[in-house]
Design a protein around this motif. Structure first.
Motif, mmCIF file in Angstrom:
data_model
loop_
_atom_site.group_PDB
_atom_site.id
_atom_site.type_symbol
_atom_site.label_atom_id
_atom_site.label_comp_id
_atom_site.label_asym_id
_atom_site.label_seq_id
_atom_site.Cartn_x
_atom_site.Cartn_y
_atom_site.Cartn_z
ATOM 1 N N THR A 127 -64.611 -76.010 18.824
ATOM 2 C CA THR A 127 -63.307 -75.371 18.607
ATOM 3 C C THR A 127 -62.993 -74.371 19.700
ATOM 4 O O THR A 127 -61.894 -74.377 20.278
ATOM 5 N N ARG A 182 -63.610 -84.919 12.563
ATOM 6 C CA ARG A 182 -63.350 -83.553 13.008
ATOM 7 C C ARG A 182 -61.844 -83.344 13.118
ATOM 8 O O ARG A 182 -61.065 -84.297 13.070
ATOM 9 N N SER A 183 -61.408 -82.128 13.278
ATOM 10 C CA SER A 183 -59.971 -81.872 13.383
ATOM 11 C C SER A 183 -59.684 -80.751 14.365
ATOM 12 O O SER A 183 -60.514 -79.857 14.581
ATOM 13 N N SER A 192 -54.815 -85.009 17.022
ATOM 14 C CA SER A 192 -54.782 -85.461 18.407
ATOM 15 C C SER A 192 -53.503 -86.263 18.648
ATOM 16 O O SER A 192 -53.081 -87.046 17.798
ATOM 17 N N TYR A 204 -60.133 -86.842 16.657
ATOM 18 C CA TYR A 204 -59.877 -85.598 15.935
ATOM 19 C C TYR A 204 -58.489 -85.638 15.287
ATOM 20 O O TYR A 204 -57.506 -86.065 15.907
#
Length: 573
Positions: free
Chosen positions: A172, A208-209, A134, A131
């Motif tokens: 999330t 993803r983040s 991270s 992600y």
């Protein structure tokens, strides 16, 4: 109900079309010039350079990409704005702004299940596994029990402190609650959507983040195969995993590159192209960066050798998606008033035989974004239904579609459209009441995945997008009353075709039991949209030559009104 006889359509559409002069240089002329000057080679080479980097705004890969484009502009004759004189028509500037939060880049990563020799996922084969935002694990990695969390409610009932969460939903929320609040070491997730064909692309991971937070730890996304392996292991009993992440988080600055070709006659009016640099893919969006660069260099070459000229200014923006374009529109009100068109290049180089997508022009909001039916279809990206107050009637939709279909016919290249959905650099233009379109591809089974690499890019597609985009732009920025008359005809024909299609759909709908008044309302919405779209061509009118355009507009509107009235009468029977 009775179908309208064919001869009535013919009599309507073949009404006299008084036009005393064609545009001095038409889109066909530009298409012909560009086919021998825009090959897609520079676009492809630029895409190849940029796609090697995992690009986040401010990180080394993003900045190298920006500087690569700037160097290419300089080689093509563009002058750094601060060194330019009034005589320099090709200029560029590099805008620098401090980032509010640190930037991020990934160096290496892996995750292994304790007791198994083969890593579950490794960065060498899945560069999207970590992600964004991270942080690094300790040098020797982190080993802890993996615990499956079904949903946010289950998270409230169990202890996850010192453990690794694995979930397939609401990543999330579960990260915020389970990691940031309840002390889990990190999160492992799987949620690849169906359009990625995860059962076929079994090792594919969509990036993803994490929202930036000083308390962040890490997140890892899994491929379909990795998810299945982990679930099988969990079914047998407790599972422990070792996670190794090496990332960089550091202060940086945001770079935006802006290039201009100054108009010779009306420089305060302009067309703006925008292509975002960030994201790790080749098609998304190294391809948009590359095509836009080749258009800028080819245009400069042709102007320099006298093959063409531009009366209005043409601007090219490379930067952070939506943010850079939005800022460009907000920071100079006087300049923004002169922007007549905005075009976004995003995911424009696909080899569709591999990706499964198709080239699309995402239309400005028209009634197809309210009533999506017939040939109109939303992509798997999806769009929220709009209302009549959201409509943006303008000729740009059908004018661009017309030109791209021409290029498609010559090049045997498929061109389609989709109703407005938003989500890229066309949205800031529309939010500022500037006509704006998106050129892109979808559905793409490699979208946002580590499969979006150079082998999915087609130089031929890059060439086609570049030729059609630049030819259309050159026509507009050199447009006058005669250009507007040509566009009136294009939009008029599109309107009569649309009304015919909508009539047949409405007739079928009424026969199936739906109220006639609803179907008539749809027909009227399209009539209103097209009447206003044709009227919008006055923005190209030469101040001293408006009479012939006004006549052409009135004639076209009369045809549309007559056809709509006739169809409505039929639907009321």
């Amino acid at each position: 109900m009775t179908k309208i006889p064919l001869f009535l359509f013919i009599s309507l559409i073949t009404l006299s079309w008084a036009q005393t002069k064609n545009s001095a240089v038409t889109t066909d002329d530009y298409l012909d010039i560009l086919k021998d000057n825009l090959s897609g080679e520079q676009a492809y080479e630029t895409t190849a350079f940029i796609e090697q980097f995992w690009r986040v705004v401010g990180n080394e890969g993003f900045n190298k990409s920006i500087h690569k484009v700037a160097e290419s502009l300089k080689a093509a004759g563009y002058v750094l704005e601060e060194n330019a004189s009034n005589a320099d028509r090709f200029t560029y500037r590099l805008e620098k702004r401090p980032l509010l939060h640190p930037t991020w880049e990934i160096v290496d990563a892996s995750i292994s299940l304790v007791g198994e020799n083969t890593p579950l996922v490794s960065f060498s084969s899945n560069r999207n596994m970590v992600y964004i935002n991270s942080i690094s694990t300790p040098k020797n990695g982190t080993t802890a029990e993996v615990i499956y969390v079904e949903d946010i409610d289950e998270l409230q009932r169990i202890s996850v402190k010192g453990k690794i969460i694995f979930t397939e939903t609401n990543a999330t929320d579960i990260y915020k609650e389970g990691v940031l609040k309840k002390g889990a070491l990190g999160i492992i997730t799987y949620d690849n959507p169906d359009y990625l064909k995860p059962d076929v692309n079994v090792n594919s991971i969509q990036f993803r983040s994490l929202t930036f937070d000083p308390k962040n730890t890490w997140g890892i996304a899994l491929s379909y195969n990795a998810k299945e392996r982990l679930k099988a292991a969990l079914a047998k009993g407790p599972v422990y995993a070792k996670v190794n992440i090496s990332s960089k988080v550091y202060p940086s600055e945001e770079l935006t590159l802006v290039a201009n070709i100054k108009g010779s006659e009306i420089p305060v009016e302009r067309l703006v192209f925008s292509a975002h640099v960030q994201e790790p893919g080749a098609n998304d969006n190294a391809s948009g960066v590359g095509v836009q660069l080749e258009m800028a260099t080819v245009a400069a070459k042709l102007i320099s050798n006298g093959s063409i000229d531009v009366q209005r200014t043409m601007t090219f923006i490379w930067g952070d998606e939506i943010i850079s374009t939005k800022r460009y529109l907000q920071e100079n009100e006087k300049r923004t008033k002169g922007i007549k068109w905005g075009l976004s290049l995003d995911m424009v180089g696909e080899n569709t035989a591999i990706t499964g997508g198709t080239f699309l022009i995402e239309k400005m909001p028209d009634p197809s974004a309210i009533w999506t039916r017939g040939k109109d279809k939303h992509t798997d990206w999806g769009g929220n239904p709009l209302t009549l107050k959201d409509m943006k009637p303008h000729y740009l939709n059908d004018y661009m579609i017309h030109n791209f279909l021409k290029q498609g016919k010559v090049a045997h290249w498929e061109v389609n459209t989709n109703p407005y959905e938003g989500g890229s650099d066309h949205t800031p233009f529309l939010d500022n009441n500037i006509p704006g379109l998106l050129f892109w591809h979808f559905t793409d089974q490699f979208y946002h995945t580590d499969g979006d690499r150079l082998d999915k890019v087609s130089q031929e597609t890059l060439k086609n997008v570049g030729i059609a985009s630049l030819a259309s732009a050159l026509t507009l920025i050199n447009g006058d009353s005669y250009t507007a008359m040509d566009i009136v005809k294009i939009v008029r024909d599109a309107a009569t075709n649309r009304l015919s299609e909508e009539f047949l759909l409405s007739e079928k709908s009424i026969k199936s039991g739906n109220p006639a008044e609803i179907e008539i309302a749809i027909l009227k919405a399209w009539e209103d949209w097209y009447l206003k779209a044709i009227a919008s061509t006055t923005d190209l009118a030469s101040p001293d030559n408006t009479v012939i355009l006004d006549k052409a507009i009135l004639e076209a509107q009369a045809i549309i009104e007559s056809q709509a009235k006739m169809f409505a009468a039929e639907l009321e029977k």
